[in-house]
Enzyme design. Structure first.
Site: not given
Ligand SMILES: Cc1ncc(C[n+]2csc(CCOP(=O)(O)OP(=O)(O)O)c2C)c(N)n1
Lengths: 274, 309
Positions: B7, B34, B55, B80, B106, B114, B164
């Site tokens: 990556r 990432s 996405e 995703f 990843h 994860d 990753r």
């Molecule tokens: C469909 C999807 N896209 C991307 C991710 C990667 N991801 C994990 S947490 C996150 C950010 C989440 O932000 P938020 O919903 O505000 O949660 P918090 O800040 O409370 O942790 C992302 C992009 C994922 N888990 N699922």
């Protein structure tokens, strides 16, 4: 005024468990786990939910769907505290063979009502559970906890539309509104405001409250449970990394566990109530 | 031996592409740190678009940009971008044969802790099944860098799969050629066709087997689609036995691609090694590679058993 000291004490212990779990796992999501703790404590220990740790799949139980699945360390610590399993299990988080997967796995861990982790997938399952109650003639409630960043996923709005269309008053969405996601602030990456107005336009009865204030959380949840006309959204204003000064409101701690040194410092802070 | 994650090469190559061509634009879905697309953002903030955690919209927007002549690169975790956005990739990108490069980082179980929800195990199958889509699974950092540079010259949609975890840097070449497989080690007893992180593991397994007098031909099929029929058939004719190995389900990925070629052009016994129709789970990359049999010892054993069986 009621005293919420008991809940605050539980929350402190949960935060400490979460930090130790993440430190031992050497990976995982600190910020979003810490921000959601008070919401979960209010649900599980504030007299809001019916559940039975001796019978995790009891059909009449209230459901919790952690749609922001990456915050599962908080849920895992809560479920241990509630008696779903031994606390020792917490220290296996993210290790090979552990039922405590990096993201919640309902097939592996009792007390987890739906597998989540891919953002947006929790709320749609929650809508399904809420709609099913009508078919099954059950009285249970479904609580779905979402991230504010998560609301950028289009599927979440499809779910809200359906919830409102079917008047799912047994669905209560709680947004852990900490203002941050991974790449930065939600308002900078992809703004979701005005959120309250959006929810209202989608037919939700909507409340905006302090997400670390037990009186607000409990009062609003009780009111939401009494709603019989529409789904409810509770926008809980929180701080990512809440309870640990050097993690609070810092986007860098989204997906990073505390180091040994940081853990020591954090535990001390929590004990001293900084 | 140097170790680097593929990556990282994606980010580096994007920056170089951005310098050469100002029609290159980059999109991400809140994972730019990432996927490494953030490297491009640092250099060209005006040509970088964070689409938020969305996405599906991101890939549709990339299609729209391609319709105007821009050269969009869109990235997220493999699970995703190929999963949530699949139907948009099909309808808006592939159906119109648009030049959009998608990067799924990843991938596979090397995601580690994860867990299964985040480990893409079917992205190669999904992308390979779409008409017009090209699928590249580079073996290391160097090859990823070259493949991303080359993607700018490829017509239509391209999917590039990165990882990753850090892995050995060992590929020595100057140019990535779509549709060409490289024979990295010559042998007579069996052909092993691999892609991604599995290539260096197979080379190690081949060294173990050499001591036992088993001569393994190792083919790097980083261009999974189009696949290099000539090289695969030629090698199969020489050795008479073919094994495929990929960090991916054995259904529909590299193993299927190679089987499809041989079935038609030179029917040969084929063993597909990969993830056997199960989801991944949490654990360190090392623990998971042991559990799923992705170690040089287990691979060597499987090759030996296949030859004896
Ligand atoms: C469909 C999807 N896209 C991307 C991710 C990667 N991801 C994990 S947490 C996150 C950010 C989440 O932000 P938020 O919903 O505000 O949660 P918090 O800040 O409370 O942790 C992302 C992009 C994922 N888990 N699922």
């Amino acid at each position: 005024m009621e005293d919420f000291g008991g809940l605050e004490h539980i929350a402190k212990e949960i935060r400490k468990d979460v930090l130790v779990m993440l430190n031992k796992a050497k990976s995982g999501h600190s910020g979003g786990s810490l921000s959601v703790v008070d919401i979960l404590v209010a649900l599980y220990f504030g007299g809001i939910m019916s559940y039975n740790p001796k019978s995790p799949s009891w059909e009449d139980r209230d459901r919790v769907v952690l749609s922001k699945g990456h915050a599962c360390p908080a849920l895992y610590a809560i479920l241990a505290k509630a008696g779903f399993y031994e606390k020792d299990l917490l220290w296996t988080l993210r290790k090979l063979g552990s039922p405590l997967q990096g993201h919640p796995d309902a097939r592996k861990l009792p007390g987890v009502d739906a597998s989540t982790g891919s953002l947006g997938n929790g709320i749609t399952q929650a809508v399904g559970m809420a709609l099913a109650a009508r078919v099954l003639k059950k009285k249970y409630k479904v609580f779905c906890i979402m991230g504010d960043g998560e609301l950028q996923e289009g599927i979440t709005w499809e779910a809200f539309m359906a919830a409102s269309h079917y008047k799912l008053s047994n669905l209560i969405v709680i947004v852990d509104f900490n203002g941050l996601q991974i790449d930065g602030k939600v308002m900078d990456i992809m703004n979701i405001s005005p959120l309250k107005e959006k929810f209202e336009a989608f037919g939700f009865r909507t409340y905006e409250i302090g997400g670390h204030v037990y009186k607000n959380l409990i009062d609003t949840l009780i009111t939401a449970k009494r709603n019989v006309v529409s789904p409810t959204a509770i926008i809980a204003r929180t701080v990512k990394g809440y309870g640990v000064s050097f993690m609070a409101n810092r986007v860098e701690y989204h997906g990073v566990p505390p180091s040994n040194q940081e853990l020591e410092k954090a535990l001390k802070e929590l004990d001293n109530g900084v | 031996m140097e170790f680097r994650a593929t990556r990282e090469a994606y980010g580096m190559a994007l920056v170089d592409l951005g310098k050469k061509d100002d029609r290159v634009v980059v999109l991400d879905a809140d994972l730019s740190g990432s996927t490494k697309s953030k490297e491009f953002q640092k250099q060209f903030p005006n040509r970088f678009f964070n689409m938020g955690i969305a996405e599906a919209n991101m890939t549709g927007v990339a299609a729209g940009m391609a319709l105007t002549g821009l050269k969009p690169y869109a990235s997220s975790f493999a699970v995703f971008i190929t999963g949530r956005a699949f139907e948009i990739i099909r309808q808006s990108i592939c159906y119109q044969n648009l030049h959009v490069v998608l990067c799924g980082s990843h991938s596979g179980i090397s995601v580690g802790e994860d867990g299964g929800s985040h480990q893409a195990i079917a992205d190669i199958s999904l992308m390979r099944s779409l008409p017009n889509m090209k699928v590249i699974v580079p073996a290391d950092y160097n090859e990823t860098y070259l493949a991303v540079l080359e993607s700018a010259n490829i017509e239509g949609p391209v999917y590039i799969r990165t990882s990753r975890a850090k892995s050995p840097v060992f590929i020595e070449k100057n140019k990535f050629e779509l549709g060409k497989a490289d024979v990295l080690r010559h042998g007579n007893n069996v052909t092993v066709v691999a892609c991604g992180m599995m290539v260096s593991l197979v080379l190690d397994a081949a060294k173990l087997l050499e001591k036992e007098g088993i001569s393994v031909e190792v083919v790097n099929a980083s261009s999974v689609k189009p696949i290099d029929r000539g090289t695969i058939v030629e090698s199969a004719k020489k050795t008479g036995r073919v094994i495929t190995i990929e960090e991916h389900t054995i259904i529909g990925g590299l193993g299927s691609a190679v089987s499809e070629v041989l079935m038609k052009e030179y029917p040969t016994r084929v063993l597909r090694i990969g993830i056997e129709d199960v989801f991944g789970e949490s654990g360190t990359k090392e623990d998971l590679f042991c559990k799923f049999g992705f170690t040089k010892e287990v691979i060597a054993k499987k090759i030996e058993e296949f030859l004896n069986g």
